[in-house]
Write a protein that holds these residues in place. Structure first.
Motif, mmCIF file in Angstrom:
data_model
loop_
_atom_site.group_PDB
_atom_site.id
_atom_site.type_symbol
_atom_site.label_atom_id
_atom_site.label_comp_id
_atom_site.label_asym_id
_atom_site.label_seq_id
_atom_site.Cartn_x
_atom_site.Cartn_y
_atom_site.Cartn_z
ATOM 1 N N GLU A 299 -6.331 -1.998 5.960
ATOM 2 C CA GLU A 299 -6.746 -1.299 6.838
ATOM 3 C C GLU A 299 -7.277 -0.505 6.499
ATOM 4 O OE1 GLU A 299 -5.113 1.977 9.941
ATOM 5 O OE2 GLU A 299 -3.443 0.464 9.749
ATOM 6 N N ASP A 300 -7.535 0.638 5.759
ATOM 7 C CA ASP A 300 -7.600 1.823 5.292
ATOM 8 C C ASP A 300 -9.587 0.786 4.850
ATOM 9 O OD1 ASP A 300 -5.675 3.690 6.245
ATOM 10 O OD2 ASP A 300 -4.994 4.158 4.481
ATOM 11 N N ILE A 301 -9.423 -0.200 3.529
ATOM 12 C CA ILE A 301 -10.640 -0.140 3.222
ATOM 13 C C ILE A 301 -11.682 -1.011 4.294
ATOM 14 C CG2 ILE A 301 -11.925 -2.117 1.532
ATOM 15 C CD1 ILE A 301 -10.078 0.232 0.004
ATOM 16 N N LYS A 302 -10.815 -1.107 5.301
ATOM 17 C CA LYS A 302 -12.110 -2.070 6.716
ATOM 18 C C LYS A 302 -12.384 -0.772 7.187
ATOM 19 C CE LYS A 302 -10.191 -6.509 7.681
ATOM 20 N NZ LYS A 302 -9.430 -7.405 8.740
ATOM 21 N N ASN A 303 -11.353 0.111 7.516
ATOM 22 C CA ASN A 303 -12.222 1.587 7.825
ATOM 23 C C ASN A 303 -13.324 3.009 7.507
ATOM 24 O OD1 ASN A 303 -10.956 0.491 10.432
ATOM 25 N ND2 ASN A 303 -9.106 1.613 9.863
ATOM 26 N N GLN A 304 -13.365 2.452 6.077
ATOM 27 C CA GLN A 304 -14.081 3.118 4.908
ATOM 28 C C GLN A 304 -13.020 4.013 4.655
ATOM 29 O OE1 GLN A 304 -17.148 1.818 3.159
ATOM 30 N NE2 GLN A 304 -15.970 0.338 3.934
ATOM 31 N N LYS A 305 -11.288 4.360 4.121
ATOM 32 C CA LYS A 305 -11.554 5.519 4.290
ATOM 33 C C LYS A 305 -10.560 5.181 2.948
ATOM 34 C CE LYS A 305 -12.730 9.272 6.442
ATOM 35 N NZ LYS A 305 -13.515 10.499 5.937
ATOM 36 N N LEU A 306 -9.850 5.971 2.152
ATOM 37 C CA LEU A 306 -8.668 5.642 1.367
ATOM 38 C C LEU A 306 -8.047 6.598 1.400
ATOM 39 C CD1 LEU A 306 -7.791 2.575 -0.018
ATOM 40 C CD2 LEU A 306 -8.700 2.684 -1.896
ATOM 41 N N PHE A 307 -6.222 6.920 1.472
ATOM 42 C CA PHE A 307 -6.231 7.597 1.880
ATOM 43 C C PHE A 307 -4.675 7.975 0.057
ATOM 44 C CE2 PHE A 307 -7.076 7.843 5.393
ATOM 45 C CZ PHE A 307 -7.890 8.472 5.896
ATOM 46 N N LEU A 308 -5.764 7.740 -0.835
ATOM 47 C CA LEU A 308 -4.075 7.177 -2.504
ATOM 48 C C LEU A 308 -3.058 8.445 -2.594
ATOM 49 C CD1 LEU A 308 -6.488 5.763 -5.112
ATOM 50 C CD2 LEU A 308 -5.042 4.489 -3.792
ATOM 51 N N ASP A 309 -3.676 9.804 -2.118
ATOM 52 C CA ASP A 309 -3.377 10.972 -2.274
ATOM 53 C C ASP A 309 -2.115 11.411 -1.309
ATOM 54 O OD1 ASP A 309 -4.288 11.508 -4.091
ATOM 55 O OD2 ASP A 309 -5.546 13.923 -3.395
ATOM 56 N N ALA A 310 -1.545 10.351 -0.385
ATOM 57 C CA ALA A 310 -0.670 10.055 0.090
ATOM 58 C C ALA A 310 0.340 9.560 0.224
ATOM 59 C CB ALA A 310 -1.287 9.619 1.401
ATOM 60 N N TYR A 311 0.074 8.074 -0.965
ATOM 61 C CA TYR A 311 1.077 7.634 -1.075
ATOM 62 C C TYR A 311 1.381 7.459 -3.124
ATOM 63 C CZ TYR A 311 -0.159 5.246 3.007
ATOM 64 O OH TYR A 311 -0.404 5.290 4.649
ATOM 65 N N ILE A 312 0.670 8.753 -3.388
ATOM 66 C CA ILE A 312 2.100 8.921 -5.125
ATOM 67 C C ILE A 312 2.946 9.336 -4.550
ATOM 68 C CG2 ILE A 312 1.335 10.537 -6.793
ATOM 69 C CD1 ILE A 312 -1.674 10.815 -5.792
ATOM 70 N N VAL A 313 3.539 8.748 -5.283
ATOM 71 C CA VAL A 313 5.096 9.684 -4.823
ATOM 72 C C VAL A 313 5.688 9.725 -6.454
ATOM 73 C CG1 VAL A 313 6.108 7.434 -3.920
ATOM 74 C CG2 VAL A 313 5.879 6.696 -6.536
ATOM 75 N N GLU A 314 4.384 10.130 -7.949
ATOM 76 C CA GLU A 314 5.826 10.673 -8.952
ATOM 77 C C GLU A 314 3.955 10.845 -10.110
ATOM 78 O OE1 GLU A 314 7.307 13.342 -10.670
ATOM 79 O OE2 GLU A 314 8.965 11.226 -10.620
ATOM 80 N N ARG A 315 3.886 12.948 -10.042
ATOM 81 C CA ARG A 315 3.271 13.177 -10.955
ATOM 82 C C ARG A 315 3.815 12.991 -12.951
ATOM 83 N NH1 ARG A 315 0.830 14.294 -6.054
ATOM 84 N NH2 ARG A 315 -2.189 13.376 -6.137
ATOM 85 N N ILE A 316 3.239 13.355 -12.908
ATOM 86 C CA ILE A 316 3.832 13.068 -14.452
ATOM 87 C C ILE A 316 2.765 13.951 -15.429
ATOM 88 C CG2 ILE A 316 4.717 11.756 -16.721
ATOM 89 C CD1 ILE A 316 5.515 9.599 -15.008
ATOM 90 N N SER A 317 3.306 14.932 -16.889
ATOM 91 C CA SER A 317 2.823 16.434 -16.976
ATOM 92 C C SER A 317 2.801 15.380 -17.613
ATOM 93 C CB SER A 317 3.446 17.377 -16.902
ATOM 94 O OG SER A 317 4.476 16.831 -17.952
ATOM 95 N N GLU A 318 2.143 15.929 -19.588
ATOM 96 C CA GLU A 318 1.903 16.406 -20.821
ATOM 97 C C GLU A 318 3.705 15.621 -21.599
ATOM 98 O OE1 GLU A 318 1.364 20.050 -20.488
ATOM 99 O OE2 GLU A 318 0.623 18.774 -19.195
ATOM 100 N N ASN A 319 4.272 16.527 -21.143
ATOM 101 C CA ASN A 319 5.174 16.566 -21.725
ATOM 102 C C ASN A 319 6.030 15.263 -21.051
ATOM 103 O OD1 ASN A 319 5.069 19.252 -22.736
ATOM 104 N ND2 ASN A 319 5.524 19.863 -20.691
ATOM 105 N N PHE A 320 6.043 14.115 -20.496
ATOM 106 C CA PHE A 320 6.980 13.653 -19.900
ATOM 107 C C PHE A 320 6.454 12.071 -20.120
ATOM 108 C CE2 PHE A 320 8.409 17.240 -17.848
ATOM 109 C CZ PHE A 320 10.241 16.657 -17.951
ATOM 110 N N SER A 321 6.814 11.513 -20.424
ATOM 111 C CA SER A 321 6.346 9.915 -19.901
ATOM 112 C C SER A 321 7.055 8.613 -19.332
ATOM 113 C CB SER A 321 6.022 8.662 -21.766
ATOM 114 O OG SER A 321 7.544 8.654 -21.801
#
Length: 449
Positions: free
Chosen positions: A250-272
């Protein structure tokens, strides 16, 4: 003891001998209830030139050779007996992808849709600049038909300038008979280029688009840690997102993608980060992954509930390096393998099967000859489902010369081989082996080669 009959595809149909003179059998990422499907690959190019399908109930085999070679078969609609695939179409103006359908009942083939990927002259100039003399087609990061209606293609936005932060996304709607194009331009200040995409189905019509961001994987991160400077630190950052399929389309068809809204984990340089690359847990709307502190070398097993994106730490200290994770019927299993040399003729194979949410462990030691080897994907699959595994000798040859192999089938219950045979026909490596349940009550199976 399990009873296994060995069946060769060549013996199911006399025409298969002619088909396999210049071709070989491949596998298909398609599971069917009533049929076993194998693609027929041209040996010189490995393109799909046909399909053979076996009716499991009576072992009748039918072969269909395509009128047009396909780059890849991407979907099989079992209800309508229709295959879908694609091929590259090199024109004077554009390098294009053409999606094609093949109805196996009436043997009707047709091109459905054509998608221009890049201007031909620009692509040829790009190949010359890279020092490539032969014409190569672009390689999509992701190309999958996710259900009977939609195909998703994602690749680098090639021109006017190549960038890891720019991606061309296509959603092809086969019902509307049109495609939607969208350019994802990631914020260059955020060092989170897309590195991996996979579709996890939940049902026949819905699922999640899993997107992994970051420039290096867990092994590289642990090898080169700690980063030497701030610029290198940015390359170590990772993230991953679960985008619901229908919302993604739906978002591609509407020319909007909200990737940030569906990020569930951000991992820093100290983790794998490692994840369970399996679809079964997704069907239960949960996702398991390992978050490891590179500083302390401690790993946590985390469960993500996809209903509400909440996280739960299942185990606070766990060592899952070099282990294969699998989820089935509510049980999360880790399998590890190790081989120790005993003497000039024998190796000791240790298999450890651990139920992570049941606190059960099963260990088996098996003696193998030096010649015996195994394919890990087949090994893990059969260990998980049936507590058995297969070995092959002689060792696989990188030149892929068809030859006869000795195959042994081992049981984890008895720690010994209960079936041993030399293949009737020469096989090309890697070859496909399928274990089919014939009679569950009597432990009767077919091993189809």
């Amino acid at each position: 003891m399990m009873n296994i009959d060995v069946v060769y595809i060549q013996d199911l149909s006399s025409e298969m001998h002619n088909v396999l003179k210049n071709n070989q059998l491949g596998s298909l990422p398609i599971e069917c209830k009533n049929f076993l499907l194998r693609s027929v690959l041209k040996r010189s190019t490995y393109k799909s030139v046909g399909i053979c399908f076996i009716d499991i109930s009576n072992l009748q085999l039918k072969t269909y050779l395509f009128k047009k070679e396909l780059e890849k078969i991407i979907y099989f609609d079992e209800i309508n007996n229709t295959l879908y695939g694609y091929y590259w179409n090199i024109g004077d103006d554009y390098v294009k992808i053409t999606v094609r359908s093949i109805n196996l009942l009436n043997r009707h083939e047709k091109d459905i849709l054509e998608i221009p990927i890049v201007e031909s002259k620009l692509w040829e100039n790009h190949l010359k600049q890279e020092g490539i003399n032969n014409f190569l087609t672009p390689y999509p990061l992701f190309f999958e038909m996710v259900n009977f209606r939609y195909i998703i293609i994602i690749h680098d936005k090639f021109f006017p300038s190549n960038s890891n932060n720019k991606w061309q996304i296509y959603v092809i709607d086969l019902v509307e008979n049109k495609f939607y194009s969208y350019i994802y331009d990631n914020d260059p200040k955020k060092p989170f280029p897309i590195s991996y995409i996979r579709y996890f189905p939940v049902s026949n019509t819905d699922g999640f688009v899993f997107i992994k961001f970051g420039q290096i994987d867990a092994e590289e991160k642990e090898m080169y840690w700690p980063p030497k400077n701030s610029k290198m630190t940015q390359h170590f950052w990772e993230a991953f997102a679960f985008y619901p399929l229908n919302k993604f389309i739906e978002d591609i068809k509407n020319q909007k993608l909200f990737l940030d809204a569906y990020i569930v984990e951000r991992i820093s340089e100290n983790f794998s980060f490692r994840f369970l690359d399996d679809i079964e847990s997704i069907k239960d709307l949960c996702f398991y992954y390992i978050k490891k502190s590179i500083k302390t070398n401690l790993s946590r097993l985390i469960k993500l509930e996809l209903k509400n994106y909440t996280k739960e730490t299942m185990q606070t200290s766990i060592n899952l390096d070099n282990k294969f994770l699998h989820y089935n019927n509510g049980l999360l299993t880790a399998i590890s393998l190790s081989i120790e040399e005993i003497n000039d003729k024998q190796n000791l194979l240790r298999i450890n099967k651990e139920f992570l949410n049941g606190n059960n462990t099963k260990s088996v030691n098996i003696l193998l000859s030096k010649e015996e080897q195994f394919m890990l994907d087949i090994m893990y699959k059969y260990i998980l489902k049936h507590d058995l595994f297969l070995t092959f000798s002689p060792r696989f040859d990188y030149r892929d010369i068809p030859k006869h192999y000795k195959i042994k089938v081992y049981s984890l219950e008895s720690s010994s081989a209960f079936l041993e045979f030399i293949t009737k026909y020469p096989l090309s490596s890697p070859f496909t082996i399928t274990l089919v349940e014939k009679n569950k009550a009597n432990d009767e199976f077919l091993l189809i080669l």
